[in-house]
Scaffold this active site. Structure first.
Site, PDB file in Angstrom:
ATOM      1  N   LYS A 182      38.567  48.763  -8.097  1.00 13.41           N
ATOM      2  CA  LYS A 182      39.300  49.837  -8.776  1.00 13.41           C
ATOM      3  C   LYS A 182      40.329  49.304  -9.766  1.00 13.41           C
ATOM      4  O   LYS A 182      40.759  48.157  -9.691  1.00 13.41           O
ATOM      5  CB  LYS A 182      39.940  50.770  -7.740  1.00 13.41           C
ATOM      6  CG  LYS A 182      38.887  51.701  -7.129  1.00 13.41           C
ATOM      7  CD  LYS A 182      39.450  52.804  -6.291  1.00 13.41           C
ATOM      8  CE  LYS A 182      38.290  53.649  -5.758  1.00 13.41           C
ATOM      9  NZ  LYS A 182      38.708  54.583  -4.714  1.00 13.41           N
ATOM     10  N   ARG A 211      35.782  50.936   2.198  1.00 14.41           N
ATOM     11  CA  ARG A 211      34.612  51.341   1.409  1.00 14.41           C
ATOM     12  C   ARG A 211      34.483  50.327   0.276  1.00 14.41           C
ATOM     13  O   ARG A 211      35.366  50.279  -0.597  1.00 14.41           O
ATOM     14  CB  ARG A 211      34.845  52.757   0.882  1.00 14.41           C
ATOM     15  CG  ARG A 211      33.669  53.364   0.163  1.00 14.41           C
ATOM     16  CD  ARG A 211      33.986  54.787  -0.297  1.00 14.41           C
ATOM     17  NE  ARG A 211      32.879  55.327  -1.034  1.00 14.41           N
ATOM     18  CZ  ARG A 211      32.641  55.075  -2.312  1.00 14.41           C
ATOM     19  NH1 ARG A 211      33.449  54.292  -2.986  1.00 14.41           N
ATOM     20  NH2 ARG A 211      31.584  55.606  -2.917  1.00 14.41           N
TER      21      ARG A 211
END
Ligand code: HH2
Length: 273
Positions: free
Chosen positions: A206, A242
């Site tokens: 991210k 995740r």
């Protein structure tokens, strides 16, 4: 939790696993590398993404869920969707868990569906929708507000009949949050964990990693940073990560376990506080 994005436009691997064959092969490879569960999604939630109609989500994810369920009878499969109709068909095809990035607020039928099917349920915090969420995220006290929101959504799930042991909470890193908001949430995770539910976190590849570590040629070049942060998160008591690159995160988990061997009380726990 290994990620399978059956999408043309996911921020880090859009288009690579859009067809069932490579998507299923990717799932098998993730499990061979050590994934404990797989998350299959047919809709990108990257900033600016538009909603994908349920019929198209199903066209993408169902063959992958069917194929993986046949090949991996003992691996839990999660469907990444905010739509009850997608979740229902995915559960019928062999999924066990609903990963709802809208925490039951996009589709009011989703919580009751999870209860009826005795499915596990990830409730994630997000401010706004993927289309607009990064335009101007704003909070008075991001940690208190996210915890209060997740607490109330867990209560809503309980009221809908979801068993407490099936509820998993997620602060939604990058979903309507600046770098400062994301860092505040990550450094105060023990306060969320203290609610008593397992906590899932997604930081893999991210933008906050590039904001902290500097720009990289491709999102996959953030895998090492993802795993390093994962080690810290596991030692803070996070239960599920995740991630895209399972092999590196298995190493991160091994280090976290060696550093902090005390279990936290949850079956899935690998860290300590
Ligand atoms: N992040 C993404 C998607 N789904 N679900 C949960 N529970 N938590 C997350 O942090 C999360 C999520 C975004 O990552 P990715 O799936 O790789 O990208 P895209 O949404 O573009 O497909």
């Amino acid at each position: 939790m290994g990620i399978i994005n059956v999408t043309p436009d996911s921020f880090s691997d859009g288009g690579r696993y859009l067809n069932p064959e490579p998507a299923i092969a990717h799932g098998l490879a993730l499990v061979a590398a050590g994934a404990d569960l797989l998350d299959i999604g047919g809709e990108s939630t990257r900033p600016g993404a538009q909603p994908v109609p349920p019929a198209l989500q199903l066209q993408r994810v169902l063959p992958v869920i069917v194929g993986l369920r046949a090949a991996l009878p003992h691996i839990p499969l999660s469907v990444d969707t905010t739509q009850a109709s997608v979740a229902e068909a995915a559960l019928a095809a062999g999924a066990n868990l609903i990963n709802d990035t809208a925490a039951g607020l996009d589709d009011p039928k989703l919580l009751a569906l999870a209860a009826r099917h005795e499915a596990s349920l990830v409730l994630m915090h997000r401010q706004g929708t993927p289309a607009t969420m990064q335009l101007d995220p704003h909070y008075q006290d991001v940690v208190a507000e996210v915890i209060e929101f997740l607490h109330s959504r867990a209560d809503a799930a309980l009221q809908a009949g979801v068993a407490p042991e099936r509820i998993i909470l997620d602060p939604g890193i990058g979903f309507g949050k600046t770098l400062a908001h994301n860092l505040a949430l990550l450094t105060h995770l023990p306060r969320l964990i203290a609610l008593g539910y397992p906590v899932l976190v997604g930081v893999s590849r991210k933008r906050l990693l590039a904001q902290l570590c500097g720009p990289v040629p491709t999102p996959a070049d953030l895998d090492a940073a993802s795993a390093m942060l994962a080690t810290l998160l596991l030692t803070s008591g996070v239960h599920i990560l995740r991630v895209h690159n399972i092999a590196l995160h298995v190493q991160a988990r091994t280090l976290a376990k060696a550093w902090c061997p005390e279990p936290t009380g949850h079956e899935t726990a690998v860290g300590c506080r």
